[in-house]
Design a protein around this motif. Structure first.
Motif, mmCIF file in Angstrom:
data_model
loop_
_atom_site.group_PDB
_atom_site.id
_atom_site.type_symbol
_atom_site.label_atom_id
_atom_site.label_comp_id
_atom_site.label_asym_id
_atom_site.label_seq_id
_atom_site.Cartn_x
_atom_site.Cartn_y
_atom_site.Cartn_z
ATOM 1 N N THR A 11 0.828 -1.220 0.000
ATOM 2 C CA THR A 11 0.000 0.000 0.000
ATOM 3 C C THR A 11 0.865 1.274 0.000
ATOM 4 O OG1 THR A 11 -0.153 -0.264 2.384
ATOM 5 C CG2 THR A 11 -2.055 -0.993 1.093
ATOM 6 N N LYS A 12 2.125 1.122 0.425
ATOM 7 C CA LYS A 12 3.018 2.291 0.393
ATOM 8 C C LYS A 12 3.370 2.694 -1.036
ATOM 9 C CE LYS A 12 5.438 1.891 4.765
ATOM 10 N NZ LYS A 12 6.618 1.268 5.349
ATOM 11 N N LEU A 13 3.048 1.812 -1.996
ATOM 12 C CA LEU A 13 3.337 2.135 -3.401
ATOM 13 C C LEU A 13 2.117 2.712 -4.117
ATOM 14 C CD1 LEU A 13 5.632 -0.872 -4.465
ATOM 15 C CD2 LEU A 13 6.282 1.534 -4.262
ATOM 16 N N LYS A 14 1.148 3.209 -3.339
ATOM 17 C CA LYS A 14 -0.049 3.804 -3.969
ATOM 18 C C LYS A 14 0.358 4.936 -4.919
ATOM 19 C CE LYS A 14 -4.606 5.692 -2.962
ATOM 20 N NZ LYS A 14 -5.101 5.189 -4.233
ATOM 21 N N HIS A 70 -3.952 -2.169 -9.637
ATOM 22 C CA HIS A 70 -4.614 -0.957 -10.138
ATOM 23 C C HIS A 70 -4.621 0.151 -9.080
ATOM 24 C CE1 HIS A 70 -7.701 1.238 -12.475
ATOM 25 N NE2 HIS A 70 -8.285 1.461 -11.311
ATOM 26 N N LYS A 71 -4.761 -0.247 -7.814
ATOM 27 C CA LYS A 71 -4.789 0.761 -6.736
ATOM 28 C C LYS A 71 -3.465 1.509 -6.669
ATOM 29 C CE LYS A 71 -8.033 -1.715 -3.837
ATOM 30 N NZ LYS A 71 -8.005 -2.979 -3.121
ATOM 31 N N ASN A 72 -2.399 0.878 -7.116
ATOM 32 C CA ASN A 72 -1.085 1.516 -7.054
ATOM 33 C C ASN A 72 -0.660 2.148 -8.378
ATOM 34 O OD1 ASN A 72 -0.884 0.792 -4.433
ATOM 35 N ND2 ASN A 72 0.557 -0.895 -4.729
ATOM 36 N N THR A 114 7.920 5.596 -9.315
ATOM 37 C CA THR A 114 8.919 4.857 -8.538
ATOM 38 C C THR A 114 9.166 3.488 -9.159
ATOM 39 O OG1 THR A 114 8.166 5.999 -6.564
ATOM 40 C CG2 THR A 114 9.510 4.040 -6.213
ATOM 41 N N VAL A 115 8.055 2.821 -9.550
ATOM 42 C CA VAL A 115 8.145 1.468 -10.114
ATOM 43 C C VAL A 115 7.569 1.478 -11.521
ATOM 44 C CG1 VAL A 115 7.336 -0.928 -9.852
ATOM 45 C CG2 VAL A 115 7.936 0.409 -7.820
ATOM 46 N N GLY A 116 8.147 0.701 -12.419
ATOM 47 C CA GLY A 116 7.612 0.556 -13.773
ATOM 48 C C GLY A 116 7.621 -0.906 -14.170
ATOM 49 N N VAL A 117 6.496 -1.381 -14.705
ATOM 50 C CA VAL A 117 6.436 -2.754 -15.228
ATOM 51 C C VAL A 117 6.760 -2.668 -16.714
ATOM 52 C CG1 VAL A 117 4.952 -4.759 -15.643
ATOM 53 C CG2 VAL A 117 4.647 -3.386 -13.561
ATOM 54 N N ALA A 118 7.719 -3.480 -17.166
ATOM 55 C CA ALA A 118 8.140 -3.417 -18.574
ATOM 56 C C ALA A 118 8.962 -4.662 -18.898
ATOM 57 C CB ALA A 118 8.980 -2.172 -18.844
ATOM 58 N N PHE A 119 9.312 -4.820 -20.151
ATOM 59 C CA PHE A 119 10.280 -5.865 -20.475
ATOM 60 C C PHE A 119 11.616 -5.482 -19.842
ATOM 61 C CE2 PHE A 119 7.325 -6.996 -23.951
ATOM 62 C CZ PHE A 119 7.145 -8.316 -23.560
#
Ligand code: PLP
Length: 347
Positions: free
Chosen positions: A163-166, A204-206, A227-232
């Motif tokens: 939840t800290k990554l909201k 989705h919440k984050n 802060t975070v990215g989803v990618a190849f």
């Protein structure tokens, strides 16, 4: 500026006009040239165009788009195809297009030089889509931002639900992006469909933004916009090579991967040139251009050097990705519409 609104930029059929057409489609056809839809990073697309033009004298009109957008455009143009060759992007929409008869069979003399996974893609698509590169999905984080927020360094998919990554996680929209569709198919294969969708709803919440292109979250991490990215993983490595404070993660639960593909469009007006490009694009000389343009996938020709920067697939816990199932027309349509209905429109 950090974008915190849940913003979906996918305009699937809009923008038939290329931002980077080097000549108009009409002119290309008149000259017997080549019209190419390119699904990788623009720098690599341009390097391919320049080298092919130099090697063959054939002029190329190139349009760069994300994987799902190219599929939508090829489908929309089926009655009067504009493109000849569709090069790059994840395999799933290439597979869907093959099944729907939007692309055509071709057997390249280069087939025998390719990795098994590239040939399997061709066989599973009934000789239409061929593998040109492979790479694993993962995520990355900006090491400075994660420290400043006091969040433990994420190592697993599950950690992205903290939840800290909201509003601190960015990913693409799976309708336009093959990268994000690979995430969708990956979590379902890892967790089962019900738990996979629960995961995506939690994520989705984050999520601060669903981008159109799959590589955009990697760039946003480098700029400190997320802060975070989803990618190849290879797309995140590009940012690390450019000295961004980013760490690349191969998620602890295991992860999916892609077989970036190439197809010839059914009804291609410059068929001979499309076949010339297809054969040329499978050579080590052409495939080497990826790493030169800072794209660090594993190339499909066994003789193409694997860039040292490429994440080592043998060291990543890869799932046994079912490309036939998740590239099938019914399954892809069903999952995308379920994601639209159950995830994207959540508050
Ligand atoms: N660019 C690179 C370097 C890729 O590896 C891929 C995946 O095939 C893409 C772009 C596709 O991007 P998108 O997720 O926008 O469809």
């Amino acid at each position: 500026m950090k974008l915190r609104t849940k913003f979906v930029a996918a305009t699937m059929l809009a923008g038939a006009v290329s931002a980077f057409s080097f000549l108009s489609a009409g002119a290309a056809q008149a000259q017997g040239a080549l019209v190419m839809y390119c699904g990788v990073q623009e720098e690599w697309c341009r390097a391919m165009v320049n080298a092919f033009e130099r090697d063959t004298g054939i002029k190329v009109a190139m349009t760069r788009k994300s994987s799902g957008e190219i599929y939508a455009q090829v489908k929309a143009e089926a009655a009067n195809p504009r493109a000849d060759i569709w090069w790059g992007g994840t395999g799933d929409p290439h597979m869907q297009a093959a099944e729907e008869g939007l692309t055509q069979e071709y057997k390249s003399p280069k087939l025998g030089e390719l990795q098994d996974w590239a040939v399997r893609q061709w066989e599973q698509s009934k000789n239409r889509a061929i593998g040109i590169y492979s790479g694993a999905l993962g995520f990355g984080y900006n090491t400075e931002l994660i420290k400043s927020k006091g969040v433990p360094e994420p190592k697993c998919w599950a950690d992205l639900l903290n939840t800290k990554l909201k509003d601190e996680v960015q990913m693409a929209d799976p309708n336009s992006s093959g990268t994000a569709y690979t995430l969708l198919a990956t979590v379902i294969q890892l967790m089962g469909e019900d738990k996979g969708f629960e995961y995506l709803k939690g994520l989705h919440k984050n999520v601060n933004q669903y981008t159109k292109s799959g590589a955009a979250p990697a760039k946003a991490m480098a700029l400190g916009e997320t802060t975070v990215g989803v990618a190849f993983m290879h797309d995140i490595v590009t940012m690390v090579v450019d000295k961004a404070p980013i760490k690349v993660v191969a998620p602890c639960e295991g992860t999916g991967y892609e077989i970036g593909s190439m197809s010839i469009v059914k009804g291609a007006k410059n068929l001979e040139n499309a076949q010339k490009f297809y054969d040329w694009a499978l050579t080590p000389a052409a495939q080497k251009l990826g790493a030169e343009a800072k794209s660090y996938q594993v190339p499909s020709n066994k003789a193409t050097p694997v860039p040292p920067e490429a994440p080592k697939l043998s060291e990543i816990k890869l799932i046994n990705f079912d490309f036939a199932k998740y590239g099938s027309s019914d399954e892809r349509k069903r999952l995308l519409s379920k994601w639209d209905n159950e995830v994207k429109n959540l508050p």
